[in-house]
Design a protein around this motif. Structure first.
Motif, PDB file in Angstrom:
ATOM      1  N   GLU A 221       0.876  -1.307  -0.062  1.00 49.29           N
ATOM      2  CA  GLU A 221      -0.222   0.229   0.073  1.00 49.29           C
ATOM      3  C   GLU A 221       0.824   1.307   0.115  1.00 49.29           C
ATOM      4  O   GLU A 221       0.261   2.215   0.119  1.00 49.29           O
ATOM      5  N   LYS A 222       2.058   0.896   0.078  1.00 48.03           N
ATOM      6  CA  LYS A 222       3.063   2.166  -0.164  1.00 48.03           C
ATOM      7  C   LYS A 222       2.977   3.387   1.005  1.00 48.03           C
ATOM      8  O   LYS A 222       2.519   4.512   0.831  1.00 48.03           O
ATOM      9  N   ALA A 223       2.793   2.780   2.424  1.00 48.55           N
ATOM     10  CA  ALA A 223       2.427   3.401   3.386  1.00 48.55           C
ATOM     11  C   ALA A 223       3.334   4.263   3.799  1.00 48.55           C
ATOM     12  O   ALA A 223       3.072   5.485   4.531  1.00 48.55           O
ATOM     13  N   TRP A 224       4.480   4.617   3.166  1.00 47.94           N
ATOM     14  CA  TRP A 224       5.539   5.645   3.415  1.00 47.94           C
ATOM     15  C   TRP A 224       5.039   6.995   2.558  1.00 47.94           C
ATOM     16  O   TRP A 224       5.639   8.135   3.019  1.00 47.94           O
ATOM     17  N   ARG A 225       4.136   7.032   1.840  1.00 44.69           N
ATOM     18  CA  ARG A 225       3.792   8.250   1.305  1.00 44.69           C
ATOM     19  C   ARG A 225       3.201   9.048   2.437  1.00 44.69           C
ATOM     20  O   ARG A 225       2.531   8.924   3.236  1.00 44.69           O
ATOM     21  N   GLY A 226       3.770  10.546   1.995  1.00 46.03           N
ATOM     22  CA  GLY A 226       3.272  11.397   2.915  1.00 46.03           C
ATOM     23  C   GLY A 226       4.503  11.979   4.040  1.00 46.03           C
ATOM     24  O   GLY A 226       4.703  12.773   4.532  1.00 46.03           O
ATOM     25  N   VAL A 227       5.657  11.113   3.881  1.00 48.69           N
ATOM     26  CA  VAL A 227       6.817  11.423   4.671  1.00 48.69           C
ATOM     27  C   VAL A 227       7.592  12.456   3.934  1.00 48.69           C
ATOM     28  O   VAL A 227       7.784  11.928   2.909  1.00 48.69           O
TER      29      VAL A 227
END
Length: 486
Positions: free
Chosen positions: A192-198
């Motif tokens: 889910e590419k959870a690092w997006r937003g960093v």
């Protein structure tokens, strides 16, 4: 009703549809019922016709397009939170005892890092509600990703350490499934590419890596390097003092001083100790044939130094014997313990020399902690103490101390079975016998000895740095008599 037109955006990957008016987001909804709640907060009537295109504009689907699978999303939240909270509890349980009471600074740092990592996972568990909810926080995905990575690293470390010995401990039922859970969680979050937003993902990854390496270095230092880098050094001393003749009886009072000092940098437990004072006499051999008895002496005493050219058939009588400081006590670096005794010897005694010795068995305190139970003695002749009782006709009278040994690092405690230390002080009639064992199991019969115990003790002694220290002194008995004749 003069209100701006409501725009319902297309559903995202989870099925959540954003709601906006006038180009500004005003909420989000998982279902038509959720949309009506948003509209109600905006002041629209509850019976608003959602098909009225003049009031609501549908993008990427109509009023029936709600792809959210509530049960699946909530199951993911529940499973993610359960893993994070479970790992948090484990790390706090492991880290707090070391953070508060570790014997070394490095051990306390490691304990603090584990406890802090547990707190971070607790925060990640809360972030899971937002990430699989309406994502009001940009960094919620990154926080969960960090929590899952911590779970993988810490539970993987615990699992690796457990595999070294493969001893059953209840904790293995926690970090083994948690390690498997962390693999699942990381796979889901990466997909889910959870690092997006960093804002700075590379710096974020570098910080996580540096923290992991620091924790690993502290663990290796406190658990492996430091306990082996500094030796245990003890100075033992036995000294005879100036004798005094009793003014009323034909007895000589002989002072004897026993001293033990920790001259090293490592605190050490005493697992067994004792001293003895002996009177030694021998027949004179004017022809110098005493050395011919060396075989006999070796069979009798296992000490070839007792052989002499001009002495034959030496005998050794015990005058006094007792424990010194006591099992379970310890000496810190620079600390010492002294015991002074005065023995009475008949002036008419036919001794050639008086001898005294002091023996200590030591265990490094930085490798393990002995519980308080070990300091309580048990007597083999007491019938009330059933586990330790042995009829005098069957056994030599013994004083027995037994207790648990906790590892110096709580990380090891959760991956190993507890160890046990058992000490014996027995009296044979002529001298005292000292024995102590460190075992990885609790012996059922504490009064029986076996080769298995000896082999197990040999291995565990290396693990805990068990060593023996001994000091001896001797004085000619004739010297004592002359000192009182002056």
């Amino acid at each position: 009703m003069n209100k701006p037109r409501v725009v319902v955006e297309p559903p995202d990957s989870r099925g959540l549809r954003q709601v906006s008016t006038g180009g500004k987001p005003v909420g989000s909804a998982w279902s038509l019922q959720g949309l009506r709640k948003v509209l109600s907060r905006l002041g629209y009537p509850e019976d608003l016709d959602v098909e009225d295109r003049s009031s609501i504009s549908w993008l990427g689907g109509d009023s029936g397009t709600w792809p959210d699978r509530t049960w699946r999303r909530r199951s993911t939240i529940a499973l993610m939170m359960a893993g994070l909270l479970g790992s948090m509890a484990l790390l706090v349980v492991v880290g707090i005892p070391d953070a508060i009471g570790a014997l070394t600074f490095a051990g306390r740092v490691t304990g603090f890092l584990f406890a802090f990592a547990g707190v971070a996972q607790g925060v990640a568990a809360l972030a899971a509600l937002d990430y699989w909810g309406k994502r009001q926080l940009k960094l919620s995905g990154a926080v969960i990703l960090l929590g899952a990575f911590i779970a993988l690293a810490t539970n993987g470390l615990l699992l690796f350490m457990w595999l070294q010995e493969r001893e059953y401990t209840p904790y293995v039922l926690t970090y083994l499934p948690l390690w498997c859970w962390s693999l699942w969680a990381l796979r889901l979050l990466v997909r889910e590419k959870a690092w997006r937003g960093v804002p700075h993902p590379k710096q974020f990854a570098a910080g996580v890596t540096a923290t992991t390496l620091l924790a690993a270095a502290n663990l290796a230092y406190s658990a492996l390097y430091q306990p082996t880098s500094a030796p245990v050094l003890f100075d033992l001393n036995v000294k005879f003092g100036t004798p005094q003749l009793d003014i009323e009886r034909p007895i000589i009072h002989v002072p004897v001083t026993f001293r033990a000092r920790n001259s090293g940098q490592i605190p050490a437990y005493i697992t067994s100790d004792g001293y003895g004072i002996y009177g030694v006499s021998a027949k004179h051999s004017s022809d110098g044939s005493g050395l011919l008895e060396w075989r006999k002496m070796m069979d009798a005493t296992s000490d070839g130094s007792k052989v002499g050219r001009y002495v034959k058939s030496p005998t050794r009588e015990t005058i006094s014997a007792a424990r010194f400081y006591g099992p379970g006590n310890w000496l810190e670096p620079g600390e010492q313990y002294t015991q002074e005794r005065v023995i009475q010897v008949p002036k008419s005694a036919k001794y050639d020399t008086l001898e005294a010795d002091l023996t200590l068995t030591l265990m490094r305190k930085d490798r393990g902690r002995i519980d308080e139970e070990f300091a309580s003695p048990h007597y083999s002749w007491h019938k009330s103490d059933r586990q330790f009782y042995c009829p005098p006709v069957e056994c030599v009278d013994q004083i027995i101390n037994r207790g648990r040994v906790l590892h110096n690092n709580n990380i090891i405690n959760v991956t190993r079975q507890p160890r046990y230390v058992i000490s014996y002080y027995g009296w044979t009639g002529s001298n005292a016998e000292l024995q102590s064992y460190v075992l990885s199991y609790e012996p059922r019969d504490v009064l029986s000895f076996s080769e298995e115990m000896a082999e197990e003790d040999k291995r565990e002694r290396k693990r805990y740095g068990v060593a023996e220290a001994k000091a001896m002194a001797a004085v000619p008995f004739a010297q004592l008599l002359r000192a009182n004749e002056k």
